[in-house]
Design an enzyme around this catalytic site. Structure first.
Site, short mmCIF file in Angstrom:
data_model
loop_
_atom_site.label_atom_id
_atom_site.label_comp_id
_atom_site.label_asym_id
_atom_site.label_seq_id
_atom_site.Cartn_x
_atom_site.Cartn_y
_atom_site.Cartn_z
N VAL A 109 0.87 -1.19 0.00
CA VAL A 109 0.00 0.00 0.00
C VAL A 109 0.90 1.23 0.00
O VAL A 109 1.77 1.36 0.87
CB VAL A 109 -0.90 0.02 1.26
N VAL B 221 4.37 -1.33 3.43
CA VAL B 221 4.19 0.09 3.14
C VAL B 221 5.11 0.47 1.99
O VAL B 221 6.32 0.24 2.05
CB VAL B 221 4.49 0.95 4.40
N LYS B 222 4.51 1.02 0.95
CA LYS B 222 5.33 1.39 -0.22
C LYS B 222 5.83 2.81 -0.06
O LYS B 222 5.04 3.75 0.08
CB LYS B 222 4.45 1.33 -1.47
N LEU B 223 7.15 2.94 -0.10
CA LEU B 223 7.79 4.25 0.03
C LEU B 223 8.67 4.48 -1.19
O LEU B 223 9.35 3.55 -1.65
CB LEU B 223 8.65 4.30 1.29
#
Ligand code: E4P
Length: 218
Positions: free
Chosen positions: A60, A86-88
């Site tokens: 996400v 978590v997509k960074l």
């Protein structure tokens, strides 16, 4: 090589899950927007629905561009579902947020990776996975798969634990190449997932078997 679906479309995810060959899902703001999702609450609801279907990591993406915003979004996303990544982005802010979130044991997928150096830094920040974008590099005349090959080779050489997630795959040949160069995961649109299975000789062979059987059983 594990297979992830790169989509926020619930029907596609359900169909993929029925085949039993989908190990995770990656989403991003563009994919969410394509499904008419335009608010954090709707993104959360869609991600929770996806997590009910797929028993694997769901990526996400944050939409903040500052470190504090990314950290706070990442902490929030981490509470949404049992297995969030978590997509960074591969930016200074993304890596600074990554360093904090991974210290909190939140899993991170480093996205928008276009160089080995970005991947190396992400691995040292504790990224669970790094996503080299193959198709987008091909689009500008570079060899996207060479980036995946280089990252895999260097991570193996130094025993770095970060998984290499081949992303931005556009066709079934990309899947074969990603597997050959040793990517841990390939994420792909549902159309490409379907193409992995399709072969005209399988269809023709099946039709022929049935034709012969029907003739013989008359
Ligand atoms: C990966 O996680 C991205 O969502 C995705 O693979 C991007 O693909 P695209 O270049 O086809 O948009």
């Amino acid at each position: 090589m594990k297979i992830f679906l790169d989509t926020a479309n619930i029907d596609e995810i359900r169909q993929g899950a029925r085949l039993g060959a989908v190990h995770g899902v990656t989403t991003n703001p563009s994919l969410a927007a394509k499904e008419g999702i335009g608010a954090a609450s709707a993104y959360k609801a869609a991600v929770q629905e996806i997590a009910d279907i797929i028993d694997g990591p769901i990526s996400v993406e944050v939409v903040s561009t500052d470190v504090e915003g990314m950290i706070s979004e990442g902490r929030d996303i981490a509470e949404w579902i049992p297995n969030p990544w978590v997509k960074l982005p591969s930016t200074t802010e993304g890596l600074e947020a990554m360093a904090t979130l991974t210290r909190d044991n939140i899993k991170v997928n480093q996205t928008l990776c276009f160089s080995v150096n970005q991947a190396l830094l992400g691995a040292h920040c504790g990224a669970t996975a790094v996503s080299p974008f193959v198709g987008r590099l091909d689009d500008i005349g570079h060899d996207g798969m060479q980036l995946v090959r280089d990252i895999v080779e260097i991570f193996r050489q130094y025993n770095l634990k970060t998984e290499v997630l081949a992303a931005s795959l556009r066709h079934p040949l990309h899947c074969i190449q990603a597997a050959k160069v040793g990517a841990d995961i390939a994420t792909m649109p549902f159309s490409v997932f379907g193409q992995m299975l399709k072969h005209p000789l399988t269809d023709a062979g099946q039709a022929r078997f049935l034709q012969d059987w029907n003739k013989a059983s008359k």
